[in-house]
Design a protein around this motif. Sequence first.
Motif, PDB file in Angstrom:
ATOM      1  N   ASN A  99       0.894  -1.211   0.087  1.00 42.34           N
ATOM      2  CA  ASN A  99      -0.033   0.020   0.045  1.00 42.34           C
ATOM      3  C   ASN A  99       0.900   1.347  -0.018  1.00 42.34           C
ATOM      4  N   ALA A 100       0.244   2.370  -0.159  1.00 44.25           N
ATOM      5  CA  ALA A 100       1.061   3.674  -0.267  1.00 44.25           C
ATOM      6  C   ALA A 100       0.221   4.880   0.172  1.00 44.25           C
ATOM      7  N   ALA A 101       0.692   5.649   0.874  1.00 42.74           N
ATOM      8  CA  ALA A 101       0.071   6.893   1.407  1.00 42.74           C
ATOM      9  C   ALA A 101       0.508   7.986   0.084  1.00 42.74           C
ATOM     10  N   ALA A 102      -0.338   8.973   0.192  1.00 47.28           N
ATOM     11  CA  ALA A 102       0.016   9.953  -1.092  1.00 47.28           C
ATOM     12  C   ALA A 102      -0.454  11.340  -0.865  1.00 47.28           C
ATOM     13  N   LEU A 103       0.304  12.174  -1.263  1.00 50.90           N
ATOM     14  CA  LEU A 103       0.158  13.828  -1.191  1.00 50.90           C
ATOM     15  C   LEU A 103      -0.393  14.171  -2.494  1.00 50.90           C
ATOM     16  N   TYR A 104      -1.678  14.809  -2.429  1.00 53.84           N
ATOM     17  CA  TYR A 104      -2.404  15.254  -3.726  1.00 53.84           C
ATOM     18  C   TYR A 104      -2.481  16.829  -3.579  1.00 53.84           C
ATOM     19  N   GLN A 105      -2.600  17.508  -4.635  1.00 54.06           N
ATOM     20  CA  GLN A 105      -2.788  18.939  -4.663  1.00 54.06           C
ATOM     21  C   GLN A 105      -4.116  19.242  -3.884  1.00 54.06           C
ATOM     22  N   SER A 106      -4.935  18.497  -3.910  1.00 59.46           N
ATOM     23  CA  SER A 106      -6.381  18.582  -3.131  1.00 59.46           C
ATOM     24  C   SER A 106      -6.066  18.191  -1.842  1.00 59.46           C
ATOM     25  N   LEU A 107      -6.159  19.129  -0.712  1.00 56.62           N
ATOM     26  CA  LEU A 107      -5.947  18.670   0.682  1.00 56.62           C
ATOM     27  C   LEU A 107      -7.282  17.677   0.897  1.00 56.62           C
ATOM     28  N   ASN A 108      -8.272  17.807   0.555  1.00 53.52           N
ATOM     29  CA  ASN A 108      -9.363  16.712   0.929  1.00 53.52           C
ATOM     30  C   ASN A 108      -9.072  15.340   0.433  1.00 53.52           C
ATOM     31  N   ALA A 109      -8.429  15.370  -0.714  1.00 50.24           N
ATOM     32  CA  ALA A 109      -8.192  13.990  -1.356  1.00 50.24           C
ATOM     33  C   ALA A 109      -7.045  13.399  -0.649  1.00 50.24           C
ATOM     34  N   THR A 110      -5.868  14.071  -0.175  1.00 51.48           N
ATOM     35  CA  THR A 110      -5.002  13.378   0.571  1.00 51.48           C
ATOM     36  C   THR A 110      -5.471  13.143   2.033  1.00 51.48           C
ATOM     37  N   ALA A 111      -6.339  13.923   2.727  1.00 53.85           N
ATOM     38  CA  ALA A 111      -6.956  13.528   3.889  1.00 53.85           C
ATOM     39  C   ALA A 111      -7.747  12.303   3.837  1.00 53.85           C
ATOM     40  N   GLU A 112      -8.713  12.117   2.881  1.00 50.22           N
ATOM     41  CA  GLU A 112      -9.409  10.875   2.596  1.00 50.22           C
ATOM     42  C   GLU A 112      -8.514   9.739   2.450  1.00 50.22           C
ATOM     43  N   GLY A 113      -7.269   9.818   1.845  1.00 56.24           N
ATOM     44  CA  GLY A 113      -6.438   8.816   1.898  1.00 56.24           C
ATOM     45  C   GLY A 113      -5.830   8.249   3.070  1.00 56.24           C
ATOM     46  N   LEU A 114      -5.936   8.950   4.029  1.00 63.78           N
ATOM     47  CA  LEU A 114      -5.301   8.577   5.427  1.00 63.78           C
ATOM     48  C   LEU A 114      -6.083   8.017   6.564  1.00 63.78           C
ATOM     49  N   GLY A 115      -7.572   7.698   5.946  1.00 61.92           N
ATOM     50  CA  GLY A 115      -8.424   6.843   6.947  1.00 61.92           C
ATOM     51  C   GLY A 115      -8.902   7.741   8.158  1.00 61.92           C
ATOM     52  N   ASP A 116      -8.333   7.106   9.320  1.00 65.77           N
ATOM     53  CA  ASP A 116      -8.966   7.801  10.534  1.00 65.77           C
ATOM     54  C   ASP A 116      -8.229   9.345  10.788  1.00 65.77           C
ATOM     55  N   ASP A 117      -7.051   9.045  10.111  1.00 68.97           N
ATOM     56  CA  ASP A 117      -6.164  10.372  10.733  1.00 68.97           C
ATOM     57  C   ASP A 117      -6.488  11.583   9.463  1.00 68.97           C
ATOM     58  N   GLY A 118      -7.536  11.331   8.649  1.00 64.63           N
ATOM     59  CA  GLY A 118      -7.676  12.416   7.927  1.00 64.63           C
ATOM     60  C   GLY A 118      -8.325  13.779   8.165  1.00 64.63           C
ATOM     61  N   ALA A 119      -9.222  13.561   9.710  1.00 64.58           N
ATOM     62  CA  ALA A 119      -9.512  14.652  10.324  1.00 64.58           C
ATOM     63  C   ALA A 119      -8.478  15.513  10.956  1.00 64.58           C
ATOM     64  N   THR A 120      -7.484  14.727  11.502  1.00 62.09           N
ATOM     65  CA  THR A 120      -6.244  15.353  11.920  1.00 62.09           C
ATOM     66  C   THR A 120      -5.535  16.088  11.015  1.00 62.09           C
ATOM     67  N   TYR A 121      -5.358  15.713  10.022  1.00 68.63           N
ATOM     68  CA  TYR A 121      -4.479  16.300   8.754  1.00 68.63           C
ATOM     69  C   TYR A 121      -5.417  17.646   8.550  1.00 68.63           C
TER      70      TYR A 121
END
Length: 482
Positions: A99-121
């Motif tokens: 698997n891989a985590a990812a940084l996107y230009q969209s902050l929301n897309a990045t956060a969504e990919g981080l699961g439960d840590d998305g809200a913290t991000y």
Amino acid sequence: METKRYDAVVVGSGPNGLAAAITLQREGLSVLLLEGKSTIGGGMRTGELTLPGFQHDVCAAIHPMGAASPFLKSLPLQEFGLEYIHPEVLAAHPFDDGNAAALYQSLNATAEGLGDDGATYRKLFSPLVKAWPLIEHHVLGPMLKMPLNPRRLALFGMKSLQSGKGIAARYKGKEARGLWAGIAAHGMIPLEAFTSSAIGFVLTIAGHRDGWPLSRGGSQRIADALGGYFHSLGGTIQTDTMVEKLDNLPQASVILFDLSPRQLLDICGERLSPFYRWQLNRHRYGMGVFKVDWALSEPVPFTAETARRAGTVHLGGTFEEIARGEREVWQGKHPDRPFVLFAQQSLFDESRAPTGRHTGWAYCHVPNGSIQDMTDRITAQVERFAPGFQDIILGINAVNTAAMERYNPNYIGGDINGGVINIAQLFNRPALRFSPYRTSAKGIYICSASTPPGGGVHGMGGYHAARQALKDVFKIDVALSR
């Protein structure tokens, strides 16, 4: 060297030297830009380093700070051939499970990919991304000045002065922690150190606002566009001119050096005050880099699909593994599994390799001045996350810290950042002065990566130094529009 008198002479044509020359020339001054190599660019150069037809970036490759730079944004560089390419995935961070985590230009897309840590991000980065236009001129300039937006700057400062480890503790999952580690490790200091979050915050904010692009045709195109614009203003560039002594320069009202403190001492030592020389001699250089370029028969076979779509891939696994490796380098060791910064420009730019072929670009951190060959360790890290990588290698070019310094004398011991960016050198880079760009000698300024805001292709150090010289010597006050 010619005897014509100029209003200003700029020594060194890296991004800061070019920015300084342009800033001065735009105010109607006569400016001479001197470069020791046969081509301009400093860290912005591209060449056939492995096999014919494979174009590799010699140093800088991905340009989040170029896209975010207020100074570069103010220039019509597209008219001079610069074109940025924006990968959909700015940076991928693969793990051993595929698997891989990812940084996107969209902050929301990045956060969504981080699961439960998305809200913290979102909570961590959303306010900073929104506030960035109000604080960028301060963050990307001299620190010892009155901020225009102290409340918003304080918000950034309270977070960025923390350690990378402290920020990572806010996350629970390996994905968010690993993604953060890879971005923060660009700062080239241990992730337990104060201010080790600063570079991570700046790069993440830059990504969400302007992306992490690459330059079509190579980083040399950025230098060529800057040089072309400087020429269009009436500026003069002289290459193959290595400056060793101040007396060898043409007469000028101001001289700006896009050089490291060590070189400034060699050239101008007798003109500088004893106290200023003492300060420059105390300037501390940081980790070096060991770099590898590959000519490849096909795209890198990363196991994680996200990594196969990324412009940049951070290879190092978990936060703990990356932190341990960076700490070992700081202690003078060579990790068995180094943190590797990898770029795959040819996926997005067909001009980088012959049809059907590809390039790979990577480096890891090593102790300053190290000459140990890290080729196999870097290759093994790529193979770890892309099984079969070694089978597609057609050619290799490896460069240690000594070779990096020969290529660019500003890279002392392989330090591409112009000096450590830690708490001790955040406010006194390269010396503790009201203006870090003024030297102790009248009319002499320093504008390299050893001045705020540090390394990167952004030109802000050159812009601020030239602005200081314009104000001091020519009584001209200029500012970029906000």
